[in-house]
Each structure stands twice: as structure tokens, then as C-alpha cells.
Scaffold this active site. Structure first.
Site, PDB file in Angstrom:
ATOM      1  N   TYR A  26       1.068  27.250  -9.949  1.00  0.00           N
ATOM      2  CA  TYR A  26       1.397  26.260 -10.833  1.00  0.00           C
ATOM      3  C   TYR A  26       0.666  24.933 -10.318  1.00  0.00           C
ATOM      4  CZ  TYR A  26       4.699  22.492 -12.528  1.00  0.00           C
ATOM      5  OH  TYR A  26       5.041  21.668 -13.164  1.00  0.00           O
TER       6      TYR A  26
ATOM      7  N   HIS B  46      16.192  20.084 -17.327  1.00  0.00           N
ATOM      8  CA  HIS B  46      14.727  19.560 -17.009  1.00  0.00           C
ATOM      9  C   HIS B  46      14.253  18.198 -17.339  1.00  0.00           C
ATOM     10  CE1 HIS B  46      10.493  20.467 -16.531  1.00  0.00           C
ATOM     11  NE2 HIS B  46      10.604  21.361 -16.001  1.00  0.00           N
ATOM     12  N   GLY B  47      13.460  17.746 -16.779  1.00  0.00           N
ATOM     13  CA  GLY B  47      12.932  16.264 -17.148  1.00  0.00           C
ATOM     14  C   GLY B  47      12.110  16.362 -18.397  1.00  0.00           C
ATOM     15  N   ASP B  48      11.987  15.548 -19.281  1.00  0.00           N
ATOM     16  CA  ASP B  48      11.342  15.715 -20.363  1.00  0.00           C
ATOM     17  C   ASP B  48       9.899  15.622 -20.497  1.00  0.00           C
ATOM     18  OD1 ASP B  48      10.893  13.024 -19.817  1.00  0.00           O
ATOM     19  OD2 ASP B  48      11.866  12.281 -21.864  1.00  0.00           O
TER      20      ASP B  48
ATOM     21  N   THR C 264      11.944  10.086 -14.461  1.00  0.00           N
ATOM     22  CA  THR C 264      11.913   8.946 -13.857  1.00  0.00           C
ATOM     23  C   THR C 264      10.447   8.496 -13.531  1.00  0.00           C
ATOM     24  OG1 THR C 264      13.849   9.739 -12.804  1.00  0.00           O
ATOM     25  CG2 THR C 264      12.756   7.694 -11.848  1.00  0.00           C
TER      26      THR C 264
ATOM     27  N   ASP D 142     -33.484  25.629  -4.756  1.00  0.00           N
ATOM     28  CA  ASP D 142     -32.469  26.213  -3.660  1.00  0.00           C
ATOM     29  C   ASP D 142     -33.282  27.082  -2.393  1.00  0.00           C
ATOM     30  OD1 ASP D 142     -30.333  27.310  -2.657  1.00  0.00           O
ATOM     31  OD2 ASP D 142     -29.957  28.692  -3.982  1.00  0.00           O
TER      32      ASP D 142
HETATM   33  C1  SPV Z   1     -25.240  29.851  -4.558  1.00  0.00           C
HETATM   34  O1  SPV Z   1     -24.283  29.494  -5.427  1.00  0.00           O
HETATM   35  O2  SPV Z   1     -25.949  29.021  -4.184  1.00  0.00           O
HETATM   36  C2  SPV Z   1     -25.193  31.182  -3.895  1.00  0.00           C
HETATM   37  C3  SPV Z   1     -24.706  32.206  -4.698  1.00  0.00           C
HETATM   38  O3  SPV Z   1     -25.791  31.262  -2.909  1.00  0.00           O
HETATM   39  S1  SPV Z   1     -26.263  33.090  -5.552  1.00  0.00           S
HETATM   40  O4  SPV Z   1     -26.849  31.839  -6.356  1.00  0.00           O
HETATM   41  O5  SPV Z   1     -25.733  34.002  -6.477  1.00  0.00           O
HETATM   42  O6  SPV Z   1     -27.033  33.464  -4.500  1.00  0.00           O
HETATM   43 MG    MG Z   2     -26.713  29.662  -2.223  1.00  0.00          MG
END
Ligand code: SPV
Ligand code: MG
Length: 431
Positions: free
Chosen positions: A43, A89-91, A122, A204
Site C-alpha cells: 500500500y 473510515h476517514g472520508d 482531520t 554508457d
Molecule cells: C543499466 O540500466 O544501465 C543496465 C542494465 O546496466 S542494461 O542496460 O540492460 O545493461
Molecule cells: Mg548499466
């Protein structure tokens, strides 16, 4: 004597709760339902005290005759066993995702002539302050850091979504949906190297350095409470990794996942299309051991990511590495694949689980995205990471808007797909 039932999902009692008990007492004998840990987590209300402590707290309140555990946000079981004359319950549940739960309660009560009584919620400075104190507590490093381990123990799967900014952090923190009467939300955040780099317009390849990654984490931490798993790429030099482990632990990050590659790391989704070198088992085990040695708490997790399937080195290699990394003291194994089908992931998990029962398994179902969390869980998976879908959905939406403004020399044509100004200015909580 008539019976009254009300469910509490709080760690702190404020005047709103006392008011509910006051009203309940006037109607009959009062039973409080203490929402279980499992249900609270689902939740989006992570507990800061244990279920037993909550039961003791509610029992100690004046006017409370009995406390029972309510094991789900859906009142089905508790109403059918207690058949209270009144549910209080609260509304505040009339709108939003909780409205479906309210509708279900009304249906259950109607079956035997019970009645729902709603009390104005409240809202005042004191109640607001208590709510924000609870949130503050959850965002503190000592609470946030251990929360991932707690979730692994309590949830069938820890649902984790990528975050790379305060804004995506807010989406991970606050998104709640109603699904068949249940509420669902994400449990944790993945600070992806791909998305963090992409957001900065960089490739990356470990080009975005650790100082910048820490800055991203801090932006996310500022506005969220959920636990953070950092994509630590290769972990870099062991001599550097150990310092980073200390820093991450101190900040309240719950886990770092490092992959068994060396040299110039490229994104795994390139697979064998680019040259990538896997580290030796010996070197990588040394890196894991060094990280574990400097760690100061029992909360922090170092998770080893195995790239054997990505690099097409085969299942045997992946499993040999997994067992070696476990022996080196790792706290979890991430197994990655870029196949369209989940078969090799299932095979790995089943074979790993034959030997190792208690080390969490992490997966990233990007390419085999038809697989469900339940199916993965049935093969022993503990953490599922949705690693890049937020970035991949935002980029085309922004690009389309930019193109349409250029084409029309005005912004009117894009207006009906934009978030309203009213909504965007209320998205961020005011202090
Ligand atoms: C990232 O999210 O940077 C990861 C996962 O390393 S992947 O891109 O699938 O390699
Ligand atoms: Mg990565």
C-alpha cells in the site's frame, strides 16, 4: 452491544486516529485492524516500527477493545470473519486508487446489513507535521539502507524501477495504481548507468564519473524514501571500489550491483556486437571480497552481475561464476540476458536455486519483457528491475512535442497531450 471495526495503517497516533476511536466508542465495542507489514508495503506505507509494536500501540489506546491483524488492503477476510455492524473510515478514500477498496467494503457490508460510517478526515498543521516526520524518518540513511533487505524478506518480488533525477524519483516514489481492488506500487529504485548517462547526453561507457553518479543519487534521495540500488558498472579499480562502497553505505544506498567485465565497459544490450571483456573469476572475487571487507553495516548489499549469457559464454560459465561469487561473500546475484525469451534466465535460476537457497536473485527483463513478476518469482527471483522504460517512454514523447512545435510555429497543437500547468506546479510537495 453493536460492533465497530476500523483499520489503522499508521506508526504514529495523532488526533485524527483518536477522533475515529472517539466516534467508534459511541457506536459499540471497538475492534482495530492493524494492517500487516505485507499489506502496508503493498500500500506504499513502509512501516517504521514492527507489526508487534503497532499492535501494542493500538491496544494501549483508550476505548479500544480488541486489535486484530488485517492482512490485506481488501477487507474481504476481516469483514467476513468479524461481520461488524459498523465500519468506520476517514472520508479521504472516496477518490483516487482507494475508491475501489471503499466500493468493495460497501458491497461486503450490504450483504448482511452492515453500515459504513465516514468521518471527515482531520487535516491540520499538527497532522501534516506528523505525516511529514514519518516520511523524513524513512528517508534517513539508516532506515533507507536496510529497507531493501527488509523488502526481500517480506515481498514475493521487489519491484524496482529506474530513476535518474528528482522527477523520475518522484514517479517511482508516488505512483500507485488500483488493480482488482489491490493497490500496487514500486518498492525500490534502480539508478541505471544507461539512463543516468543518457539523461546527461553521454554514452554508457563509465564516462559519467562516480561524483556525478553520487550527485544523481542525492537528487533522488532529496525527494524520496524508497531504497536505491546503484548500477555500479564494473565497480572500477578495486582500490577505488572500496572507497565508493563506504560512500554509498554512508549515504543510505542499499545495494550496488557490479558486473564482471573489465576494460572499456559498454552497455550489455549491445551483447557481442561490440568488444567487451569479461573479468576473470579470481579478479572479480577479489573485488567482491575487498568491498565486503570495508563495509561497516550489515544492511548494505554488494550484488554480482554475471555477463556470461550476454557475452555468449554459456550456462556452465554463468553458474560456475555464480557459485564462485557466492563463495566470495556476495549478497546477491544478478543474471542478465538479452534473449527475447526468458528460457535461459529460468534455466539459470532453477540450477542456481538447486544449490543456493538464500542468496537473492536479481533480473532485468528488458528484452524478454513478456515474462511476469509471478513467473520470475516462481523460478526463485527476488528483485525485478525495470531498467530503462521511463527514459525510453519520455524521450519519444519529448521529441514528438519538439517536432510538432517546430512544424506549427506555435504550441497549441501539442497542448492536449501535455500535463496541465495546475498539475505540474502541484507535483512537487511544498514544505
Ligand atoms: C543499466 O540500466 O544501465 C543496465 C542494465 O546496466 S542494461 O542496460 O540492460 O545493461
Ligand atoms: Mg548499466
Amino acid at each position: 452491544m453493536k460492533t465497530v471495526y476500523t483499520c489503522f495503517c499508521t506508526d504514529i497516533i495523532h488526533e485524527g486516529h483518536l477522533n475515529i476511536i472517539e466516534q467508534a466508542k459511541k457506536l459499540g465495542s471497538v475492534t482495530i485492524g492493524a494492517l500487516s507489514d505485507k499489506a502496508l508495503i503493498r500500500y506504499n506505507k513502509f512501516p517504521t516500527i514492527s507489526q508487534e509494536e503497532r499492535i501494542r500501540l493500538y491496544t494501549s489506546l483508550d476505548g479500544v477493545d480488541r486489535v486484530v491483524v488485517q492482512d490485506s488492503m481488501v477487507y474481504e477476510d476481516v469483514i467476513s470473519s468479524l461481520k461488524p455492524d459498523y465500519v468506520l473510515h476517514g472520508d479521504n478514500w472516496r477518490n483516487g486508487p482507494e475508491a475501489a477498496i471503499r466500493a468493495n467494503v460497501l458491497r461486503l457490508l450490504e450483504e448482511y446489513g452492515g453500515e459504513l460510517i465516514e468521518i471527515p478526515y482531520t487535516r491540520n498543521e499538527n497532522v501534516k507535521k506528523i505525516d511529514s516526520q514519518l516520511k523524513e524518518k524513512l528517508s534517513m540513511p539508516e532506515y533507507r539502507r536496510k529497507r531493501l533487505r527488509q523488502l526481500i524478506d517480506m515481498c514475493p518480488v521487489v519491484k524496482t524501477i529506474e530513476a535518474h533525477s528528482g522527477l523520475t524519483g518522484l514517479i517511482a516514489e508516488k505512483t500507485v495504481v488500483e488493480n482488482n481492488g489491490h493497490l500496487d506500487q514500486f518498492d525500490a529504485m534502480w539508478v541505471s548507468s544507461l539512463c543516468d548517462s543518457t539523461a546527461k547526453g553521454k554514452p554508457d561507457i563509465e564516462l559519467v564519473d562516480m561524483s556525478s553518479r553520487l550527485r544523481t543519487i542525492d537528487d533522488i534521495m532529496e525527494v524520496t524514501t524508497k531504497p536505491i540500488i546503484l548500477d555500479g558498472d564494473t565497480g572500477g579499480l578495486t582500490e577505488h571500489f572500496i572507497y565508493n562502497v563506504r560512500t554509498l553505505e554512508r549515504m543510505g544506498v542499499s545495494a550496488v550491483i557490479i558486473e564482471d567485465k573489465t576494460g572499456l565497459k559498454k552497455n550489455s544490450l549491445f551483447g557481442t556486437e561490440v568488444e567487451q571483456t569479461q573479468d576473470s573469476i579470481e579478479n572479480f572475487c577479489e573485488k567482491i571480497k575487498a568491498g565486503k571487507r570495508v563495509q561497516l553495516t550489515d544492511d548494505f548489499m554488494i550484488i554480482a552481475r554475471i555477463e556470461s549469457l550476454i557475452l555468449e559464454r554459456g550456462m556452465e560459465d554463468a553458474l560456475t561464476r555464480a557459485f564462485a561469487y557466492v563463495d566470495a561473500g556476495v549478497d546477491g546475484i544478478m543474471i542478465h540476458s538479452r534473449r527475447k525469451e526468458p528460457d535461459e534466465i529460468f534455466e539459470f535460476c532453477d540450477k542456481f536455486r538447486e544449490k543456493v537457497k538464500d542468496i537473492p536473485i536479481v533480473v532485468v527483463p528488458t528484452s524478454y519483457n513478456q515474462v511476469t513478476e509471478d513467473e520470475l518469482s516462481a523460478h526463485g527471483v527476488n528483485i525485478v528491475i525495470y531498467a530503462n522504460q521511463l527514459t525510453r517512454s519520455a524521450f519519444p514523447a519529448m521529441q514528438q512535442t519538439a517536432e510538432d512545435i517546430l512544424r506549427n510555429h506555435r504550441a497549441k497543437e501539442v497542448d492536449d497531450r501535455l500535463m496541465s500547468i495546475k498539475h505540474i506546479i502541484t507535483l512537487i510537495d511544498e514544505l
